[in-house]
Design a protein around this motif. Structure first.
Motif, PDB file in Angstrom:
ATOM      1  N   HIS A  66     -50.693  97.476   7.462  1.00 47.94           N
ATOM      2  CA  HIS A  66     -51.603  97.592   6.691  1.00 47.94           C
ATOM      3  C   HIS A  66     -52.423  97.749   7.088  1.00 47.94           C
ATOM      4  O   HIS A  66     -53.607  98.325   7.209  1.00 47.94           O
ATOM      5  CB  HIS A  66     -50.895  97.651   4.964  1.00 47.94           C
ATOM      6  CG  HIS A  66     -52.345  98.292   5.179  1.00 47.94           C
ATOM      7  ND1 HIS A  66     -53.270  97.639   3.407  1.00 47.94           N
ATOM      8  CD2 HIS A  66     -52.463  99.623   4.107  1.00 47.94           C
ATOM      9  CE1 HIS A  66     -53.720  97.910   3.235  1.00 47.94           C
ATOM     10  NE2 HIS A  66     -52.919  99.736   3.071  1.00 47.94           N
ATOM     11  N   SER A  70     -55.411 100.049   9.276  1.00 45.32           N
ATOM     12  CA  SER A  70     -56.156 101.040   8.035  1.00 45.32           C
ATOM     13  C   SER A  70     -58.162 100.174   8.801  1.00 45.32           C
ATOM     14  O   SER A  70     -58.686 100.703   8.884  1.00 45.32           O
ATOM     15  CB  SER A  70     -56.348 100.015   6.797  1.00 45.32           C
ATOM     16  OG  SER A  70     -54.948 100.001   5.927  1.00 45.32           O
ATOM     17  N   LYS A  79     -51.898 104.216  13.041  1.00 46.43           N
ATOM     18  CA  LYS A  79     -50.659 104.041  11.795  1.00 46.43           C
ATOM     19  C   LYS A  79     -49.246 103.839  13.135  1.00 46.43           C
ATOM     20  O   LYS A  79     -48.657 103.002  12.652  1.00 46.43           O
ATOM     21  CB  LYS A  79     -50.464 105.508  11.386  1.00 46.43           C
ATOM     22  CG  LYS A  79     -51.429 105.307  10.045  1.00 46.43           C
ATOM     23  CD  LYS A  79     -51.293 107.197   9.333  1.00 46.43           C
ATOM     24  CE  LYS A  79     -51.511 107.895   9.786  1.00 46.43           C
ATOM     25  NZ  LYS A  79     -52.714 108.351  10.212  1.00 46.43           N
ATOM     26  N   ILE A 114     -50.500 104.258   3.416  1.00 45.75           N
ATOM     27  CA  ILE A 114     -52.101 104.331   3.677  1.00 45.75           C
ATOM     28  C   ILE A 114     -52.614 105.762   2.703  1.00 45.75           C
ATOM     29  O   ILE A 114     -54.038 105.121   2.907  1.00 45.75           O
ATOM     30  CB  ILE A 114     -51.812 104.224   5.337  1.00 45.75           C
ATOM     31  CG1 ILE A 114     -51.060 103.810   6.534  1.00 45.75           C
ATOM     32  CG2 ILE A 114     -52.961 104.886   6.513  1.00 45.75           C
ATOM     33  CD1 ILE A 114     -51.412 102.429   6.197  1.00 45.75           C
TER      34      ILE A 114
END
Length: 136
Positions: A66, A70, A79, A114
């Motif tokens: 994450h 992010s 990602k 996400i």
């Protein structure tokens, strides 16, 4: 959940940069680390979690996933890089994806995380179902 008996093996930043290079090269995209400070911040998230809570291996992996995705530190592939970095962390710590796991469903679930349509706890619970020791 996969508990850790001692401090885990942390991912070096260079490994995450290499993961991004592999992903971008595979699709002919430009590889560029635009914001090294954002990547460093993302890399510290699991360590801070370790220092202040009692996380299991999956929680730490999801923190990498994450955080890296992010941070948007790379020009392309944030990602993909985050997703694979989490699994690289698990592998370094003796865990892997069960051979019969639906990795496509895991990826969809990660995108939902996400996009904030599921929580971190939801994603951790989903991922935990498929994580096993390497020797299985």
């Amino acid at each position: 959940m996969q508990s850790l008996q001692s401090e885990p093996l942390w991912l070096p930043t260079e490994v995450v940069v290499k993961i991004n290079l592999i992903h971008t090269a595979a699709l002919g995209e430009n590889h560029a680390l635009l914001f090294p400070e954002k990547l460093e911040g993302a890399m510290m998230r699991p360590r801070n979690l370790w220092d202040y809570e009692e996380p299991d291996a999956v929680s730490l992996a999801v923190s990498y996933m994450h955080g890296i995705a992010s941070a948007h530190a790379f020009e392309q592939g944030n990602k993909r890089t985050g997703f694979d970095a989490g699994f690289a962390f698990l592998g370094a710590n003796g865990l892997t994806i069960h051979p019969e796991a639906d990795t496509e469903l895991m990826a969809v679930s990660f995108i939902e995380l996400i996009e904030r349509t599921i929580t971190t706890a939801d994603f951790e619970a989903h991922l935990s179902e498929y994580i096993v020791p390497v020797d299985i």
